[in-house]
Design an enzyme around this catalytic site. Structure first.
Site, PDB file in Angstrom:
ATOM      1  N   SER A  15      -2.543   9.523  -6.701  1.00  0.00           N
ATOM      2  CA  SER A  15      -1.943   8.183  -6.761  1.00  0.00           C
ATOM      3  C   SER A  15      -2.948   7.090  -7.088  1.00  0.00           C
ATOM      4  CB  SER A  15      -1.259   7.852  -5.427  1.00  0.00           C
ATOM      5  OG  SER A  15      -2.191   7.945  -4.364  1.00  0.00           O
ATOM      6  N   ASP A 181      -4.572   0.486   2.645  1.00  0.00           N
ATOM      7  CA  ASP A 181      -4.203   1.307   3.802  1.00  0.00           C
ATOM      8  C   ASP A 181      -5.285   2.299   4.203  1.00  0.00           C
ATOM      9  OD1 ASP A 181      -4.164   3.000   1.662  1.00  0.00           O
ATOM     10  OD2 ASP A 181      -2.075   3.620   1.861  1.00  0.00           O
ATOM     11  N   HIS A 184      -5.447   3.845  -0.540  1.00  0.00           N
ATOM     12  CA  HIS A 184      -5.029   3.287  -1.836  1.00  0.00           C
ATOM     13  C   HIS A 184      -5.754   1.976  -2.104  1.00  0.00           C
ATOM     14  CE1 HIS A 184      -1.681   6.027  -0.739  1.00  0.00           C
ATOM     15  NE2 HIS A 184      -1.815   6.346  -2.019  1.00  0.00           N
TER      16      HIS A 184
END
Length: 205
Positions: A15, A181, A184
């Protein structure tokens, strides 16, 4: 490099690489891949450099293995940049019940992918898990970072010292966050990743 040469770079990962590429008309996403693209574009106006973002959120090295043929080999890139390992460790912490990818398997599969790839390899160290060097995630990450360093040496790959650069930032004591977080990236984290990559690859372009 002459004006007539086109260079194709595949950046593959999880991601952090993906960074919303499906919502982006240019399919670059909104993270470090876009920053690399924009820097190379404006600093090399005489060169045709094509960037393909092949990040998929949640991916581990086993997922890269499953799609390597389609997303890397078939694209016939000149350069392949790999950023993987965060989820291989993170799943051990947040989903301990699932089948895990421990360092031995991670290295075996990573080595297999390197063997299959004819393009110049650019191996990025896994970044961080929590903005605290002493966190459990960062302690577990050490083995994975070492594997990437070892493989980079073995395959004459360019090593992007992303983990080291994040550690250096944290050690400097700057309180501005790099992640949303702990994993990310926010825009500052993406900038650090892009700068680390561009510095490591400066002789290529």
């Amino acid at each position: 490099m002459g004006m007539d040469k086109q260079f194709r770079i595949v950046l593959i990962g999880d991601s952090i690489t993906d960074s919303g590429r499906r919502e982006d008309p240019e399919k670059l996403g909104f993270g470090y891949v876009r920053l690399i693209h924009d820097e190379l574009l404006v600093m090399n106006p005489d060169k045709k450099i094509e960037i393909l973002n092949k990040g998929i959120g949640g991916d581990r090295i086993t997922d890269l293995q499953a799609r390597w043929e389609e997303d890397v080999i078939n694209e016939q890139p000149d350069y392949v940049s790999i950023s993987i390992g965060i989820n291989d460790v993170w799943r051990q912490l947040d989903q301990p019940q699932m089948e895990q990818v421990y360092p031995e398997q991670y290295e075996k599969i990573y080595r297999e992918l390197c063997e299959k790839t004819k393009a110049q390899l650019i191996l990025m160290e896994p970044t961080i898990i929590e903005e605290d060097i002493e966190s459990e995630g960062n302690q577990k990450l050490v083995d994975y970072v070492e594997i990437v360093r070892r493989l980079a040496k073995h395959y004459n790959a360019i090593l992007v010292p992303t983990h080291q650069d994040f550690q250096n930032y944290l050690l400097a004591g700057n309180r501005h966050k790099l992640t949303t977080d702990g994993v990310h990236m926010n825009s500052a984290g993406d900038m650090l990743m892009a700068k680390s990559w561009l510095k490591a690859c400066e002789d290529l372009f």
